[in-house]
Motif scaffolding. Structure first.
Motif, PDB file in Angstrom:
ATOM      1  N   UNK A 131       0.842  -1.192   0.000  1.00 12.73           N
ATOM      2  CA  UNK A 131       0.000   0.000   0.000  1.00 12.73           C
ATOM      3  C   UNK A 131       0.878   1.242   0.000  1.00 12.73           C
ATOM      4  N   UNK A 132       0.265   2.341  -0.400  1.00 12.87           N
ATOM      5  CA  UNK A 132       0.932   3.640  -0.283  1.00 12.87           C
ATOM      6  C   UNK A 132      -0.032   4.607   0.382  1.00 12.87           C
ATOM      7  N   UNK A 133       0.359   5.127   1.533  1.00 16.59           N
ATOM      8  CA  UNK A 133      -0.456   6.122   2.204  1.00 16.59           C
ATOM      9  C   UNK A 133      -0.489   7.394   1.366  1.00 16.59           C
ATOM     10  N   UNK A 134      -1.569   8.170   1.408  1.00 15.41           N
ATOM     11  CA  UNK A 134      -1.731   9.306   0.500  1.00 15.41           C
ATOM     12  C   UNK A 134      -0.574  10.297   0.495  1.00 15.41           C
ATOM     13  N   UNK A 135       0.096  10.468   1.619  1.00 13.08           N
ATOM     14  CA  UNK A 135       1.167  11.458   1.690  1.00 13.08           C
ATOM     15  C   UNK A 135       2.536  10.888   1.327  1.00 13.08           C
ATOM     16  N   UNK A 136       2.614   9.592   1.083  1.00 13.19           N
ATOM     17  CA  UNK A 136       3.899   8.952   0.846  1.00 13.19           C
ATOM     18  C   UNK A 136       4.200   8.867  -0.641  1.00 13.19           C
ATOM     19  N   UNK A 137       5.476   8.993  -0.984  1.00 14.57           N
ATOM     20  CA  UNK A 137       5.885   8.806  -2.376  1.00 14.57           C
ATOM     21  C   UNK A 137       6.110   7.337  -2.677  1.00 14.57           C
ATOM     22  N   UNK A 138       6.634   6.593  -1.716  1.00 21.91           N
ATOM     23  CA  UNK A 138       6.961   5.189  -1.949  1.00 21.91           C
ATOM     24  C   UNK A 138       5.985   4.299  -1.193  1.00 21.91           C
ATOM     25  N   UNK A 139       5.960   3.028  -1.588  1.00 24.54           N
ATOM     26  CA  UNK A 139       5.003   2.098  -1.005  1.00 24.54           C
ATOM     27  C   UNK A 139       5.556   1.444   0.256  1.00 24.54           C
ATOM     28  N   UNK A 140       4.670   0.687   0.940  1.00 22.11           N
ATOM     29  CA  UNK A 140       5.043  -0.015   2.160  1.00 22.11           C
ATOM     30  C   UNK A 140       4.380  -1.384   2.175  1.00 22.11           C
ATOM     31  N   UNK A 141       4.972  -2.291   2.941  1.00 27.28           N
ATOM     32  CA  UNK A 141       4.309  -3.541   3.259  1.00 27.28           C
ATOM     33  C   UNK A 141       3.434  -3.314   4.478  1.00 27.28           C
ATOM     34  N   UNK A 142       2.171  -3.752   4.392  1.00 24.77           N
ATOM     35  CA  UNK A 142       1.237  -3.603   5.499  1.00 24.77           C
ATOM     36  C   UNK A 142       0.755  -4.984   5.918  1.00 24.77           C
ATOM     37  N   UNK A 143       0.631  -5.185   7.226  1.00 24.30           N
ATOM     38  CA  UNK A 143       0.182  -6.466   7.785  1.00 24.30           C
ATOM     39  C   UNK A 143      -1.129  -6.240   8.530  1.00 24.30           C
ATOM     40  N   UNK A 144      -2.178  -6.950   8.113  1.00 26.65           N
ATOM     41  CA  UNK A 144      -3.486  -6.836   8.743  1.00 26.65           C
ATOM     42  C   UNK A 144      -3.765  -8.064   9.596  1.00 26.65           C
ATOM     43  N   UNK A 145      -4.054  -7.856  10.876  1.00 25.60           N
ATOM     44  CA  UNK A 145      -4.535  -8.933  11.733  1.00 25.60           C
ATOM     45  C   UNK A 145      -6.049  -9.019  11.528  1.00 25.60           C
ATOM     46  N   UNK A 146      -6.503 -10.093  10.908  1.00 25.29           N
ATOM     47  CA  UNK A 146      -7.861 -10.145  10.362  1.00 25.29           C
ATOM     48  C   UNK A 146      -8.925 -10.011  11.443  1.00 25.29           C
ATOM     49  N   UNK A 147      -8.795 -10.719  12.542  1.00 25.58           N
ATOM     50  CA  UNK A 147      -9.859 -10.735  13.549  1.00 25.58           C
ATOM     51  C   UNK A 147      -9.980  -9.414  14.302  1.00 25.58           C
TER      52      UNK A 147
END
Length: 725
Positions: free
Chosen positions: A536-552
């Motif tokens: 994902x890339x947050x709106x203010x960021x130029x570069x992307x990131x790895x994001x980890x979602x804990x589903x529950x």
């Protein structure tokens, strides 16, 4: 309380109107955040303000969003003040913060007509509210806050009229699909130029505005170049007759030649060509990146062909070929400043002063940069775009028309260079476009449908086809199935933004998992089903990131890898580490220690963990499928003749499913890794399935989930719009 109007030297700042005004310069229109930062610095003058203070005041303490955004905002403010004749307005004190260097002079704001809260203003504000959030029982409280009415006998009729107006306006907008910008700027008009089967794309207008060249891929055939006479009813004339796929074309300044790229479908070999229209002779000019789109344009004087994606050079650069020299070799253009990112689209102004480039920083970040060739200077025009799919100068050289693909929607915009103002066209599915005529008309290709999800049942020795899972005007893509949950995760713009979702295998019980309002790609379940990793890339960021979602729990964690590019993540079999690609090599990040390690040196694009700790992976084009052992050694599992997929493959319970080109057909193949034997193969429609799309295979439920283009049709249109006059 400080005023919303103040002066910095000769520049007046109006916080409410978001403007900077100078007596001898055009009004500058800013966005909310730059104005808020400037107002906060002015309120703190002459104190040095730390970055954390600004982020707390303007971004409500959201450091992840505010950190990079603040740097960009300060750059924008300095740039705009410089254009207005003021330098050194904001000083950066390294590792400490920012300080305003000009004393603000606060002014009393006069009462202006548009500042009065009238019933009409209230109706407009309420009609823009989210219909899912604005409940009828809440409306009286909301209206009373905006427009207090003391007489209770008047309140009820007024509220009824307001609510009736809101409902009627909302219903009419929905019924007739009226865009608010269309109401503001006047009606535009769209005419059909070419409709029918196949993909007609990348219209290119001849210098005399009588001919339209375009790339047309008919069903079951490679894309060829065609020519249409705009003032005649005759059918388009085919210009190329090769087995290559031909990309976007651009005209020579004398209208005698077309420049284009062509790609060999079998091995992805790309070359840049010149087509002579009188004889249809093709001359090869240079090589270009395998399977990569080439963006190209001709300089204002007609001498140089500028293009991107040179095979033997830096992919981040722009290259020039001297058309006056038949033996000319591509040479790199000398970039003066702001040279980061991969150069993609390119446009010259007709007066020869400006060069507009789009630069991609990753799959979720691309922006426009304007180079003044006379002054050898550069400025950044757009901020935070996801994918720019075309840019061209207006004949007056004071406006830019560009198109973007963001949150699954293709939209067109007009950038006014003099006023630093961006206005949307409001035309749905606005794709790549031609040059703008002297009368302000433009040709574009329109993509009326979005990617959907489907599945292919795996039944060895039995025929099968593609079964649809979705049929919607919204996009559904990047499916990934998890056995533990018996659920599929996917990306969709159903909410208006590209977000992460989950559903049952038949796409029932859909649930939205994220509300980031940013680009999301490549979701992958952990083997346990407890987590989903995505890029994902947050709106203010130029570069992307790895994001980890804990589903529950819905908890999101940003994984700090120290890298700027991330692609196609997946979990190791024990879920203790995440494998991902960066700059064409495989890396992993250990979740318990956040330790990042590069795993490959000669290519790594997509990996999938095996139960024994090894993983399968692809290296690159025509390099087959590989297996990497725990000791770091590698072995070739399937060679390039049997396995040509880069991303469209998936492993489950000892069985490999992957897309494969066999001659001119696309097939879904299955392979038993335990016995090293092919199992079965299913022919799929080339027009509906792409080799680069995502797929997910599960042997237990015997399904392959994949992306499907339901109606592979792209039409050519002509647009007449008030913003282009």
């Amino acid at each position: 309380m400080m005023s919303e109007i103040f002066e910095l030297g000769a520049v007046r700042v109006n916080v409410r109107k978001l403007t900077l005004t100078h007596s001898t310069q055009p009004i500058v229109h800013l966005q909310n955040k730059p104005i808020e930062v400037l107002h906060f610095l002015a309120s703190q003058y002459p104190r040095l303000v730390s970055r954390d203070e600004v982020i707390a005041a303007v971004w409500a303490g959201n450091y992840y969003v505010g950190d990079k955004a603040l740097t960009n905002v300060v750059w924008q403010l300095r740039h705009q003040f410089k254009l207005l004749g003021l330098s050194d307005v904001i000083t950066t004190v390294r590792k400490k913060g920012y300080r305003l260097e000009i004393a603000p002079v606060w002014k009393q704001a006069a009462i202006e007509p548009d500042a009065v809260r009238t019933p009409e203003n209230i109706t407009q504000q309420l009609s823009l509210a989210d219909s899912d959030q604005l409940l009828l029982k809440d409306a009286p409280a909301k209206v009373s806050e905006l427009y207090p009415v003391k007489n209770k006998t008047v309140r009820s009729p007024l509220l009824f009229m307001l609510l009736f107006g809101v409902c009627l306006t909302t219903w009419l907008l929905w019924l007739f699909s009226i865009d608010s910008r269309q109401l503001s700027f006047g009606a535009y008009h769209v005419e059909s130029v070419l409709e029918g089967s196949g993909r007609a794309m990348h219209p290119s207008l001849s210098p005399d505005e009588t001919l339209l060249a375009f790339s047309w891929q008919r069903f079951g055939q490679p894309a060829q170049l065609y020519l249409k006479e705009l003032n005649a009813s005759s059918a388009p004339r085919q210009l190329t007759f090769e087995f290559f796929d031909h990309g976007a074309a651009i005209w020579s300044s004398d209208g005698l030649h077309l420049f284009s790229s062509r790609i060999a479908p079998d091995d992805g070999r790309c070359s840049l060509i010149m087509l002579t229209l009188k004889t249809l002779e093709v001359k090869e000019l240079a090589m270009c990146r395998h399977y990569g789109r080439v963006y190209l344009n001709v300089s204002a004087d007609g001498r140089y062909l500028a293009f991107t994606g040179y095979l033997h050079g830096d992919a981040n650069s722009l290259y020039l070929i001297d058309l006056d020299d038949s033996e000319s070799k591509p040479r790199r253009w000398s970039c003066p400043d702001l040279c980061d990112g991969m150069v993609r689209d390119v446009a010259f102004s007709s007066d020869g002063r400006y060069l507009a480039l789009t630069r991609r920083f990753h799959r979720l970040s691309e922006d426009i940069f304007l180079y003044d060739l006379h002054q050898n200077s550069v400025s950044q025009l757009s901020f935070g775009e996801e994918d720019i799919i075309g840019v061209v100068f207006h004949p007056d050289n004071e406006r830019l028309l560009y198109a973007t693909f963001k949150h699954g929607q293709r939209q067109g915009y007009v950038y006014d260079l003099a006023q630093n103002k961006i206005d949307p066209l409001g035309v749905s599915n606005f794709g790549g476009h031609s040059a703008i005529t002297r009368d302000g008309e433009v040709y574009f290709h329109q993509l009326p449908h979005s990617l959907q999800l489907g599945y292919v049942p795996w039944q060895p020795q039995a025929p099968a086809g593609v079964f649809p899972l979705t049929a919607s005007a919204h996009r559904f893509e990047m499916p990934n199935f998890n056995s533990a949950r018996q659920e599929i995760t996917f990306v969709s713009n159903r909410s208006g933004h590209t977000e992460l979702w989950r559903a049952d295998p038949d796409m029932q019980n859909k649930r939205q998992l994220t509300h980031l309002a940013s680009g999301i790609k490549y979701p992958q379940w952990s083997n346990s089903g407890d987590y989903i990793v995505f890029v994902s890339r947050l709106p203010s960021k130029r570069y992307d990131q790895l994001m980890l979602l804990q589903v529950d729990t819905g908890k999101l964690t940003l994984l700090n890898t120290g890298l700027q590019w991330h692609s196609r993540p997946s979990f190791r079999a024990d879920d203790q580490a995440i494998l991902f690609s960066s700059d064409g090599q495989l890396h992993q990040i250990e979740l318990h220690s956040n330790r990042v390690q590069q795993l490959t040196l000669d290519g790594g694009l997509l990996a999938q963990g095996l139960p024994n700790g090894d993983f399968l992976f692809t290296k690159g084009l025509n390099q087959g499928l590989w297996q990497r052992h725990a000791d770091g050694s590698e072995r070739l599992v399937l060679d390039a003749t049997s396995f040509s997929a880069l991303y469209a493959w998936s492993y489950s319970d000892g069985i490999l499913a992957y897309l494969q080109h066999v001659e001119d057909k696309l097939s879904l193949a299955f392979y038993d890794l335990a016995t090293n034997q092919p199992l079965s193969s299913i022919v799929l429609p080339n027009e509906n399935i792409a080799m680069y799309n995502s797929l997910s295979f599960n042997a237990d439920i015997q399904r392959v989930f994949l992306e499907v283009e339901p109606l592979p049709r792209i039409d050519l249109k002509k647009l007449m719009h008030p913003l282009l006059k």
